[in-house]
Motif scaffolding. Structure first.
Motif, PDB file in Angstrom:
ATOM      1  N   ILE A   1       0.819  -1.217   0.000  1.00  0.00           N
ATOM      2  CA  ILE A   1       0.000   0.000   0.000  1.00  0.00           C
ATOM      3  C   ILE A   1       0.851   1.265   0.000  1.00  0.00           C
ATOM      4  O   ILE A   1       0.455   2.283  -0.571  1.00  0.00           O
ATOM      5  CB  ILE A   1      -0.972  -0.004   1.218  1.00  0.00           C
ATOM      6  N   ASP A   2       2.053   1.195   0.611  1.00  0.00           N
ATOM      7  CA  ASP A   2       2.877   2.406   0.711  1.00  0.00           C
ATOM      8  C   ASP A   2       3.776   2.642  -0.501  1.00  0.00           C
ATOM      9  O   ASP A   2       4.469   3.657  -0.574  1.00  0.00           O
ATOM     10  CB  ASP A   2       3.712   2.395   1.996  1.00  0.00           C
ATOM     11  N   PHE A   3       3.764   1.732  -1.470  1.00  0.00           N
ATOM     12  CA  PHE A   3       4.463   1.995  -2.735  1.00  0.00           C
ATOM     13  C   PHE A   3       3.620   1.496  -3.915  1.00  0.00           C
ATOM     14  O   PHE A   3       4.124   1.060  -4.937  1.00  0.00           O
ATOM     15  CB  PHE A   3       5.869   1.372  -2.750  1.00  0.00           C
ATOM     16  N   LEU A   4       2.296   1.612  -3.729  1.00  0.00           N
ATOM     17  CA  LEU A   4       1.368   1.145  -4.747  1.00  0.00           C
ATOM     18  C   LEU A   4       1.556   1.881  -6.069  1.00  0.00           C
ATOM     19  O   LEU A   4       1.337   1.318  -7.151  1.00  0.00           O
ATOM     20  CB  LEU A   4      -0.076   1.309  -4.256  1.00  0.00           C
ATOM     21  N   ASP A   5       1.994   3.141  -5.991  1.00  0.00           N
ATOM     22  CA  ASP A   5       2.259   3.894  -7.218  1.00  0.00           C
ATOM     23  C   ASP A   5       3.354   3.221  -8.043  1.00  0.00           C
ATOM     24  O   ASP A   5       3.250   3.109  -9.272  1.00  0.00           O
ATOM     25  CB  ASP A   5       2.629   5.341  -6.897  1.00  0.00           C
ATOM     26  N   GLN A   6       4.397   2.719  -7.369  1.00  0.00           N
ATOM     27  CA  GLN A   6       5.475   2.021  -8.084  1.00  0.00           C
ATOM     28  C   GLN A   6       4.995   0.681  -8.635  1.00  0.00           C
ATOM     29  O   GLN A   6       5.425   0.253  -9.715  1.00  0.00           O
ATOM     30  CB  GLN A   6       6.664   1.790  -7.145  1.00  0.00           C
ATOM     31  N   VAL A   7       4.118   0.019  -7.888  1.00  0.00           N
ATOM     32  CA  VAL A   7       3.555  -1.256  -8.341  1.00  0.00           C
ATOM     33  C   VAL A   7       2.776  -1.053  -9.644  1.00  0.00           C
ATOM     34  O   VAL A   7       2.969  -1.778 -10.625  1.00  0.00           O
ATOM     35  CB  VAL A   7       2.629  -1.865  -7.257  1.00  0.00           C
TER      36      VAL A   7
ATOM     37  N   ALA B   1      -7.149   2.940  -2.435  1.00  0.00           N
ATOM     38  CA  ALA B   1      -5.785   3.328  -2.821  1.00  0.00           C
ATOM     39  C   ALA B   1      -5.614   3.336  -4.337  1.00  0.00           C
ATOM     40  O   ALA B   1      -5.014   4.263  -4.909  1.00  0.00           O
ATOM     41  CB  ALA B   1      -4.775   2.384  -2.175  1.00  0.00           C
ATOM     42  N   ILE B   2      -6.120   2.321  -5.006  1.00  0.00           N
ATOM     43  CA  ILE B   2      -6.017   2.250  -6.467  1.00  0.00           C
ATOM     44  C   ILE B   2      -6.772   3.415  -7.102  1.00  0.00           C
ATOM     45  O   ILE B   2      -6.264   4.096  -8.000  1.00  0.00           O
ATOM     46  CB  ILE B   2      -6.548   0.898  -6.992  1.00  0.00           C
TER      47      ILE B   2
ATOM     48  N   TYR C   1      -5.297   6.757  -9.521  1.00  0.00           N
ATOM     49  CA  TYR C   1      -5.773   7.191 -10.832  1.00  0.00           C
ATOM     50  C   TYR C   1      -6.423   8.578 -10.788  1.00  0.00           C
ATOM     51  O   TYR C   1      -6.480   9.269 -11.802  1.00  0.00           O
ATOM     52  CB  TYR C   1      -6.733   6.157 -11.415  1.00  0.00           C
ATOM     53  N   GLU C   2      -6.899   8.972  -9.617  1.00  0.00           N
ATOM     54  CA  GLU C   2      -7.483  10.313  -9.454  1.00  0.00           C
ATOM     55  C   GLU C   2      -6.420  11.362  -9.160  1.00  0.00           C
ATOM     56  O   GLU C   2      -6.710  12.558  -9.106  1.00  0.00           O
ATOM     57  CB  GLU C   2      -8.504  10.299  -8.322  1.00  0.00           C
ATOM     58  N   GLY C   3      -5.182  10.909  -8.927  1.00  0.00           N
ATOM     59  CA  GLY C   3      -4.095  11.834  -8.616  1.00  0.00           C
ATOM     60  C   GLY C   3      -4.053  12.286  -7.169  1.00  0.00           C
ATOM     61  O   GLY C   3      -3.387  13.268  -6.835  1.00  0.00           O
ATOM     62  N   SER C   4      -4.741  11.553  -6.284  1.00  0.00           N
ATOM     63  CA  SER C   4      -4.777  11.956  -4.870  1.00  0.00           C
ATOM     64  C   SER C   4      -4.068  10.972  -3.939  1.00  0.00           C
ATOM     65  O   SER C   4      -4.200  11.044  -2.723  1.00  0.00           O
ATOM     66  CB  SER C   4      -6.230  12.141  -4.416  1.00  0.00           C
ATOM     67  N   TYR C   5      -3.317  10.031  -4.530  1.00  0.00           N
ATOM     68  CA  TYR C   5      -2.533   9.081  -3.718  1.00  0.00           C
ATOM     69  C   TYR C   5      -1.451   9.865  -2.961  1.00  0.00           C
ATOM     70  O   TYR C   5      -0.696  10.630  -3.564  1.00  0.00           O
ATOM     71  CB  TYR C   5      -1.888   8.046  -4.636  1.00  0.00           C
ATOM     72  N   SER C   6      -1.388   9.719  -1.647  1.00  0.00           N
ATOM     73  CA  SER C   6      -0.445  10.512  -0.851  1.00  0.00           C
ATOM     74  C   SER C   6       0.012   9.728   0.376  1.00  0.00           C
ATOM     75  O   SER C   6      -0.632   8.755   0.789  1.00  0.00           O
ATOM     76  CB  SER C   6      -1.111  11.810  -0.378  1.00  0.00           C
ATOM     77  N   GLN C   7       1.121  10.157   0.970  1.00  0.00           N
ATOM     78  CA  GLN C   7       1.645   9.493   2.168  1.00  0.00           C
ATOM     79  C   GLN C   7       0.716   9.686   3.362  1.00  0.00           C
ATOM     80  O   GLN C   7       0.663   8.835   4.249  1.00  0.00           O
ATOM     81  CB  GLN C   7       3.056  10.007   2.484  1.00  0.00           C
ATOM     82  N   GLU C   8      -0.040  10.786   3.359  1.00  0.00           N
ATOM     83  CA  GLU C   8      -1.020  10.990   4.438  1.00  0.00           C
ATOM     84  C   GLU C   8      -2.100   9.908   4.373  1.00  0.00           C
ATOM     85  O   GLU C   8      -2.490   9.335   5.389  1.00  0.00           O
ATOM     86  CB  GLU C   8      -1.668  12.384   4.322  1.00  0.00           C
ATOM     87  N   LYS C   9      -2.549   9.625   3.148  1.00  0.00           N
ATOM     88  CA  LYS C   9      -3.541   8.564   2.973  1.00  0.00           C
ATOM     89  C   LYS C   9      -2.945   7.190   3.288  1.00  0.00           C
ATOM     90  O   LYS C   9      -3.628   6.320   3.837  1.00  0.00           O
ATOM     91  CB  LYS C   9      -4.091   8.577   1.541  1.00  0.00           C
TER      92      LYS C   9
END
Length: 413
Positions: free
Chosen positions: A239-245, A275-276, A280-288
């Motif tokens: 979950i904390d590097f889902l963007d890289q996944v 998270a997914i 895609y909405e551009g709101s994935y963040s470390q706070e989330k």
């Protein structure tokens, strides 16, 4: 694969409670075992062949893909059962079969069923993908690969236009969350040696989750390994590097857990769905990520680590034998009636008390896993603060319950 270009979120289902939890919380696909020919033959109450029609019916209504796991070692005496099971799956319109044995792959292709290659086949390079593309449309890569290696494979698929039998580019699937095995892609012989119970036939005894003492055979000197279960990896969490996944080019993210409870499926799928979508909405963040990690920590886990995806060469080992979940459920009672017009559920309290303000969980084959907080309550038709053993209590519900649905209270672990 989903049609909205997002990666596919794939949920485990060990029974109808978990299946419904996956459907209700945003899964794009579900995978499940039938009878004994799957890698969770011992660990969970598996579906039967007669359940295939109902599984397909529920999922088709929500446009969710269905995958039958038929990925154990297959012996000659299994082949007739395999043939029957595949025919039933085809008849029920199950989307695909996840396989590792060439006999299963050939049988499935012979009747026109879509095939996905199981992680048990240990696919680790693009040439192997090319070979299996003759038979399969999706491949689950070996769990020991880094994201860099995964990305190289997905790039080669694109570059060389490696296509499966359906005419589309082969899709790559990886594990995103849940239990990891200390053996390479699950090929373990520990429980076969100790209990004549083969993990590769779905009957793992989980010897690796136990604590061991090291003994010097010359002197008899013993060392008890403190604080770590050296054969028991922590649970995978991405979950904390889902963007890289997602950036690695994978098409399917698989959540492990066919042996885990429906509330586990509900929480994990809901969290990864959020998270997914955020990515895609551009709101994935470390706070989330902090909020999501806290949510994942509430259900069964052995602690979290990133697996081998970020280049780590050795595993991270659990320091407990069981779960590190921050919450647990305690059985309270069962559902006895539902009043649809008023949206009120009635429960018979059989064990622990419940009171206003308690967080509860209701599970059932059609209900799935539903959580809520009790805001008002009636006991024996009178307003009350608390219900105790023997009481019939009622309260408003934002969902329907059925007879004999189980009622739990969620408490701090």
């Amino acid at each position: 694969m989903t049609t909205n270009n997002k990666i596919e979120l794939m949920a485990p289902a060990g029974n109808f409670e978990s299946l419904q939890a996956a459907i209700d919380n945003g899964a794009d696909s579900v995978y499940f075992g039938v009878e004994q020919l799957n890698m969770r033959a011992r660990a969970t109450v598996n579906f039967t062949m007669d359940d295939l029609q109902e599984i397909a019916r529920r999922c088709e209504a929500k446009k969710i893909r269905t995958y039958l796991t038929l990925n154990t070692i297959i012996y000659d005496h299994d082949l007739s059962v395999v043939k029957t099971l595949l025919a039933k799956a085809k008849e029920a319109n199950i989307t695909a079969v996840i396989a590792s044995d060439q006999a299963v792959i050939a049988m499935a292709r012979g009747i026109g069923m879509e095939v996905h290659i199981s992680t048990q086949l240990n696919v680790t390079n693009a040439e192997t993908v090319k070979f299996y593309s003759l038979f399969a449309d999706t491949m689950v890569l070996s769990r020991e690969l880094s994201l860099r290696q995964v990305k190289k494979i997905t790039e080669q698929i694109e570059k060389e236009q490696i296509k499966g039998p359906n005419g589309n580019l082969v899709e790559i699937e990886i594990f995103g969350h849940g239990a990891l095995c200390m053996a390479v892609s699950g090929k373990c012989y520990l429980s076969l040696h100790s209990d004549n119970s083969s993990a590769n036939r779905g009957a793992c005894k989980q010897n690796c989750r136990k604590k061991y003492t090291l003994t010097d055979q010359e002197t008899g000197f013993e060392i008890e390994v403190e604080n770590e279960y050296l054969l028991s990896p922590k649970d995978l969490c991405t979950i904390d590097f889902l963007d890289q996944v997602i950036d690695s080019g994978i098409k399917v993210l698989k959540i492990e857990g066919r042996g885990r409870a429906p509330e586990y499926v509900a929480t994990v799928i809901k969290t990864y769905r959020d998270a997914i979508d955020s990515y895609y909405e551009g709101s994935y963040s470390q706070e989330k990520v902090l909020i999501w990690t806290e949510a994942l920590s509430t259900v069964y886990n052995r602690g979290f680590w990133s697996g081998y995806y970020l280049g780590q060469e050795l595993g991270e080992w659990s320091d407990v034998s069981g779960s590190m979940a921050t919450q647990k459920k305690v059985y309270v009672g069962k559902g006895t009636h539902f009043f649809p017009k008023a949206a009120i559920g009635q429960f018979k309290i059989e064990a622990y008390d419940i009171k206003i303000g308690d967080k509860i969980l209701v599970t059932g084959p059609s209900t799935g896993a539903q959580e809520m907080v009790i805001e008002e309550m009636y006991v024996n038709d009178a307003a009350a603060e608390k219900a105790t053993k023997g009481d019939e209590c009622t309260f408003k519900l934002p969902f329907r319950i059925r007879m004999s649905d189980k009622l739990y209270k969620i408490v701090e672990a």
